[in-house]
Design an enzyme around this catalytic site. Structure first.
Site, PDB file in Angstrom:
ATOM      1  N   GLU A  38     -34.895   6.228  47.454  1.00 38.32           N
ATOM      2  CA  GLU A  38     -36.021   5.153  46.972  1.00 38.32           C
ATOM      3  C   GLU A  38     -36.036   4.102  48.188  1.00 38.32           C
ATOM      4  O   GLU A  38     -35.119   3.873  49.068  1.00 38.32           O
ATOM      5  CB  GLU A  38     -34.862   4.085  45.943  1.00 38.32           C
ATOM      6  CG  GLU A  38     -36.023   3.019  45.616  1.00 38.32           C
ATOM      7  CD  GLU A  38     -35.825   2.430  43.973  1.00 38.32           C
ATOM      8  OE1 GLU A  38     -34.820   3.060  43.453  1.00 38.32           O
ATOM      9  OE2 GLU A  38     -36.339   1.498  43.826  1.00 38.32           O
ATOM     10  N   GLU A  96     -26.193   5.504  41.480  1.00 43.61           N
ATOM     11  CA  GLU A  96     -26.446   5.011  42.943  1.00 43.61           C
ATOM     12  C   GLU A  96     -25.487   5.117  43.612  1.00 43.61           C
ATOM     13  O   GLU A  96     -24.212   4.619  43.438  1.00 43.61           O
ATOM     14  CB  GLU A  96     -27.085   3.589  42.555  1.00 43.61           C
ATOM     15  CG  GLU A  96     -28.198   3.520  41.466  1.00 43.61           C
ATOM     16  CD  GLU A  96     -28.913   2.132  41.786  1.00 43.61           C
ATOM     17  OE1 GLU A  96     -28.294   1.083  42.260  1.00 43.61           O
ATOM     18  OE2 GLU A  96     -30.032   1.859  40.771  1.00 43.61           O
ATOM     19  N   LYS A  98     -27.623   9.908  36.434  1.00 46.06           N
ATOM     20  CA  LYS A  98     -27.921   9.589  37.695  1.00 46.06           C
ATOM     21  C   LYS A  98     -27.160   8.021  37.892  1.00 46.06           C
ATOM     22  O   LYS A  98     -26.937   7.525  37.249  1.00 46.06           O
ATOM     23  CB  LYS A  98     -29.540   9.214  37.847  1.00 46.06           C
ATOM     24  CG  LYS A  98     -29.735   8.702  39.137  1.00 46.06           C
ATOM     25  CD  LYS A  98     -31.562   8.674  39.469  1.00 46.06           C
ATOM     26  CE  LYS A  98     -32.052   7.523  38.816  1.00 46.06           C
ATOM     27  NZ  LYS A  98     -31.513   6.062  39.491  1.00 46.06           N
ATOM     28  N   ASP A 144     -29.753   7.018  33.258  1.00 43.63           N
ATOM     29  CA  ASP A 144     -28.954   6.209  34.474  1.00 43.63           C
ATOM     30  C   ASP A 144     -27.764   5.373  33.996  1.00 43.63           C
ATOM     31  O   ASP A 144     -27.671   4.970  32.759  1.00 43.63           O
ATOM     32  CB  ASP A 144     -30.046   5.134  34.772  1.00 43.63           C
ATOM     33  CG  ASP A 144     -30.627   5.213  36.146  1.00 43.63           C
ATOM     34  OD1 ASP A 144     -30.270   6.131  36.768  1.00 43.63           O
ATOM     35  OD2 ASP A 144     -31.608   4.471  36.310  1.00 43.63           O
ATOM     36  N   ASP A 184     -32.583   2.593  34.136  1.00 48.47           N
ATOM     37  CA  ASP A 184     -32.168   1.141  34.112  1.00 48.47           C
ATOM     38  C   ASP A 184     -33.147   0.246  34.411  1.00 48.47           C
ATOM     39  O   ASP A 184     -32.842  -1.087  34.206  1.00 48.47           O
ATOM     40  CB  ASP A 184     -30.625   0.599  34.807  1.00 48.47           C
ATOM     41  CG  ASP A 184     -30.599   0.930  36.213  1.00 48.47           C
ATOM     42  OD1 ASP A 184     -31.410   1.340  36.749  1.00 48.47           O
ATOM     43  OD2 ASP A 184     -29.495   0.732  36.676  1.00 48.47           O
ATOM     44  N   SER A 185     -34.234   0.772  35.108  1.00 49.11           N
ATOM     45  CA  SER A 185     -35.611  -0.309  35.474  1.00 49.11           C
ATOM     46  C   SER A 185     -35.986  -0.842  33.852  1.00 49.11           C
ATOM     47  O   SER A 185     -36.517  -1.759  34.021  1.00 49.11           O
ATOM     48  CB  SER A 185     -36.339   0.373  36.023  1.00 49.11           C
ATOM     49  OG  SER A 185     -36.918   1.657  35.528  1.00 49.11           O
TER      50      SER A 185
END
Ligand code: KIV
Length: 259
Positions: free
Chosen positions: A182, A115, A113, A85, A46-47
């Site tokens: 991260e 978070e 993925k 993501d 999602d960056s």
């Protein structure tokens, strides 16, 4: 290789090596070039909200954005494992998590993925029960940047380290086949890596402290010069090449006016 074999092969790299090489992609040419260059894992992260869509952070990214970009990247990815993501608020509860993960899989992702640590274990279980492979993500969580007030390094104290270890262990027990770490301080990243039996894939954790590395491709190729994290190593200057070649094109156009 099918998806199960790809995930098992990546998992085995924890003990057998070599270290995992992972990068992000957001479209067909990037995914194809990375895949043909031998990357093990391609993350449609999602960056992309920042480096492709021009948002200030990843909290603006929606499931529709992810589906659109995963479908494009999937068309360029043959060998690497393609991971998508789950964007912010797409996994607020178990039902939404599975429903939205299925959308990413239908678009072409082979794994997803999400978070967070302990609090996400139930969602990871719900996904793995549906046969969806999952990568966890602990340490600095970009989707929490607004609550945290910035991109803060993690694992700086014994207390922070024990929260990270607890989170990573819960994700592993719930069925994650790998975990992204991260911006975790080097010594803590090394300790988490020793603690879990699944591979850790580090970003901003120094070199040699995790079982693999992931980077945002625009940082590696120098295509997004407006924000480069302090830990990133740029290996090319794509932005400079674009600027130079476009300036040459503009000059050539201006000269070619009929007299
Ligand atoms: O979105 C992303 O690119 C990521 C990586 C930084 C791991 O999550």
């Amino acid at each position: 290789m099918d998806v199960t074999d790809k995930c098992a092969a990546l998992r085995a790299r924890k003990t057998e090596g070599p270290s995992i090489a992972a990068l992000t992609a957001w479209d067909y040419p990037t995914a194809r070039l990375l895949d043909e260059s031998g990357v093990d894992l391609i993350l449609v992260g999602d960056s992309l909200g920042m480096v492709v869509l021009g948002f200030p952070d990843t909290t603006y990214v929606t499931i529709e954005h992810m589906v659109h970009h995963i479908a494009a990247a999937a068309r360029g990815c043959q060998k690497a494992l393609l991971v998508g993501d789950l964007p912010i608020h797409s996994y607020d509860n178990d039902y939404a998590t599975v429903k939205n993960a299925c959308l990413l899989i239908e678009a072409g992702a082979e794994a997803v993925k999400l978070e967070g640590g302990v609090e996400q274990a139930g969602k990871v279980r719900a996904l793995t029960e549906e046969g969806i492979p999952v990568i966890g993500h602990v340490g600095m969580l970009p989707q929490s940047v607004r609550e945290e007030g910035g991109y803060l390094r993690k694992g700086r104290s014994a207390e922070e380290l024990s929260i990270l270890i607890e989170g990573a262990s819960a994700l592993e027990d719930a069925g994650c086949f790998a975990i992204v770490l991260e911006s975790v301080v080097e010594q803590s990243a090394r300790k988490i890596t020793k603690q879990v039996t699944v591979p850790t894939i580090g970003i901003g954790c120094g070199t040699g402290n995790c079982d693999g590395e992931i980077a945002v491709t625009s940082d590696v190729i120098g295509s997004y010069p407006w924000f480069v994290p302090p830990f990133a190593t740029s290996r090319a200057d794509v932005a400079g090449e674009i600027t130079k070649s476009v300036a040459a094109y503009v000059a050539a156009c201006q000269k070619s006016k009929p007299s």
